[in-house]
Enzyme design. Structure first.
Site, PDB file in Angstrom:
ATOM      1  N   HIS A  96      34.123  40.346  47.994  1.00  0.00           N
ATOM      2  CA  HIS A  96      32.894  40.073  47.234  1.00  0.00           C
ATOM      3  C   HIS A  96      33.271  39.587  45.827  1.00  0.00           C
ATOM      4  O   HIS A  96      34.265  40.034  45.252  1.00  0.00           O
ATOM      5  CB  HIS A  96      32.048  41.348  47.145  1.00  0.00           C
ATOM      6  CG  HIS A  96      30.689  41.102  46.569  1.00  0.00           C
ATOM      7  ND1 HIS A  96      30.486  40.938  45.213  1.00  0.00           N
ATOM      8  CD2 HIS A  96      29.488  40.941  47.155  1.00  0.00           C
ATOM      9  CE1 HIS A  96      29.198  40.702  45.005  1.00  0.00           C
ATOM     10  NE2 HIS A  96      28.563  40.701  46.168  1.00  0.00           N
ATOM     11  N   GLU A 145      28.784  32.919  48.529  1.00  0.00           N
ATOM     12  CA  GLU A 145      27.985  33.537  47.469  1.00  0.00           C
ATOM     13  C   GLU A 145      28.429  32.998  46.113  1.00  0.00           C
ATOM     14  O   GLU A 145      29.332  33.555  45.475  1.00  0.00           O
ATOM     15  CB  GLU A 145      28.162  35.061  47.481  1.00  0.00           C
ATOM     16  CG  GLU A 145      27.674  35.744  48.747  1.00  0.00           C
ATOM     17  CD  GLU A 145      27.405  37.223  48.497  1.00  0.00           C
ATOM     18  OE1 GLU A 145      26.228  37.611  48.550  1.00  0.00           O
ATOM     19  OE2 GLU A 145      28.348  37.972  48.231  1.00  0.00           O
TER      20      GLU A 145
HETATM   21  P1  PGA Z   1      21.873  39.612  44.984  1.00  0.00           P
HETATM   22  O1  PGA Z   1      23.359  40.066  45.414  1.00  0.00           O
HETATM   23  O2  PGA Z   1      21.070  39.538  46.248  1.00  0.00           O
HETATM   24  O3  PGA Z   1      21.410  40.697  44.053  1.00  0.00           O
HETATM   25  O4  PGA Z   1      21.989  38.292  44.317  1.00  0.00           O
HETATM   26  C1  PGA Z   1      23.979  39.509  46.523  1.00  0.00           C
HETATM   27  C2  PGA Z   1      25.372  40.031  46.642  1.00  0.00           C
HETATM   28  O5  PGA Z   1      26.001  40.318  45.615  1.00  0.00           O
HETATM   29  O6  PGA Z   1      25.893  40.197  47.764  1.00  0.00           O
END
Ligand code: PGA
Length: 219
Positions: A96, A145
């Site tokens: 992540h 992401e």
């Molecule tokens: P968020 O986080 O939905 O708050 O943007 C997503 C993540 O960090 O996996």
């Protein structure tokens, strides 16, 4: 294939809040839903959440948010893939942005974590921020992401997300997900794209009642 929805609680919730969330969301889920939920909770709650799911037969999977790069040993504070497997956890997030950015999870570490998962029957969801973040060879699942979208409310346009995921997939058979400010208003748009096979949801997964509304929007 049903869309995969990862709920990433991050470092939030007490034990009572964790239990309350599952007891609220669990009964709302059905095997016939067009999605399946993987709840990624803090380590300390995993064994209990797995037990609740088993006892109540909720159709939800329990995952970790991270895993040790080592199989076992003198690594104070670390939790191994084998430990996760032994309490009935089936998934783990790996790489992540918040781990890569703040805890030294570079590509080498991520590759080791993925390997530990595989050796122990844990399915890793490899998360990447951009093309510099490598998806280890043989991975089955990845999530894109971008940093600008995580926790900011500035979600990437679904068409752009679909395009990026297609690029990351290349000729592989990987399942690609999007994460970053997914909420009740946009989740359906992402999942409408054929190559967006799921989403990772942080902020909008925390409140169980709002999360149920988000799921209802997809039914
Ligand atoms: P968020 O986080 O939905 O708050 O943007 C997503 C993540 O960090 O996996």
């Amino acid at each position: 294939m049903r869309s995969k929805i990862f709920a990433n609680w991050k470092e939030y919730k007490t034990a009572i809040e964790a239990r309350e969330w599952l007891l609220a969301v669990g009964p709302e889920l059905s095997e016939n839903d067009p999605f399946e939920i993987i709840l990624c909770a803090p380590y300390v709650y995993l064994a209990e959440l797995v037990q609740i799911v088993r006892d109540a037969e909720y159709p939800i999977l329990i995952g970790a948010q991270d895993v040790s790069r080592y199989a076992e040993g003198a690594y104070t504070g670390e939790v191994s893939a084998k430990m996760l497997e032994s309490v009935g956890v089936g998934w783990s997030l790996v790489g992540h942005s918040e781990r890569r950015g703040g805890f030294g999870d570079n590509n080498e570490v991520v590759a080791e974590k993925v390997k530990r998962c595989r050796e122990n029957g844990i399915e890793p969801l490899v998360l990447v921020r951009d093309a510099e973040d490598l998806i280890p060879e043989g991975s089955s699942y990845f999530g894109w992401e971008p940093v600008s979208a995580i926790g900011t409310g500035a979600a990437i346009a679904p068409s752009e997300a679909a395009h990026e995921i297609e690029k990351l997939k290349g000729a592989s058979a990987m399942t690609g997900l999007y994460g970053g400010s997914v909420d009740v208003g946009n989740v359906g748009v992402y999942l409408a794209y054929n190559n967006v096979n799921g989403v990772v949801i942080g902020s909008a997964s925390r409140d169980p009642h709002k999360f149920i509304q988000l799921l209802n929007a997809l039914r």
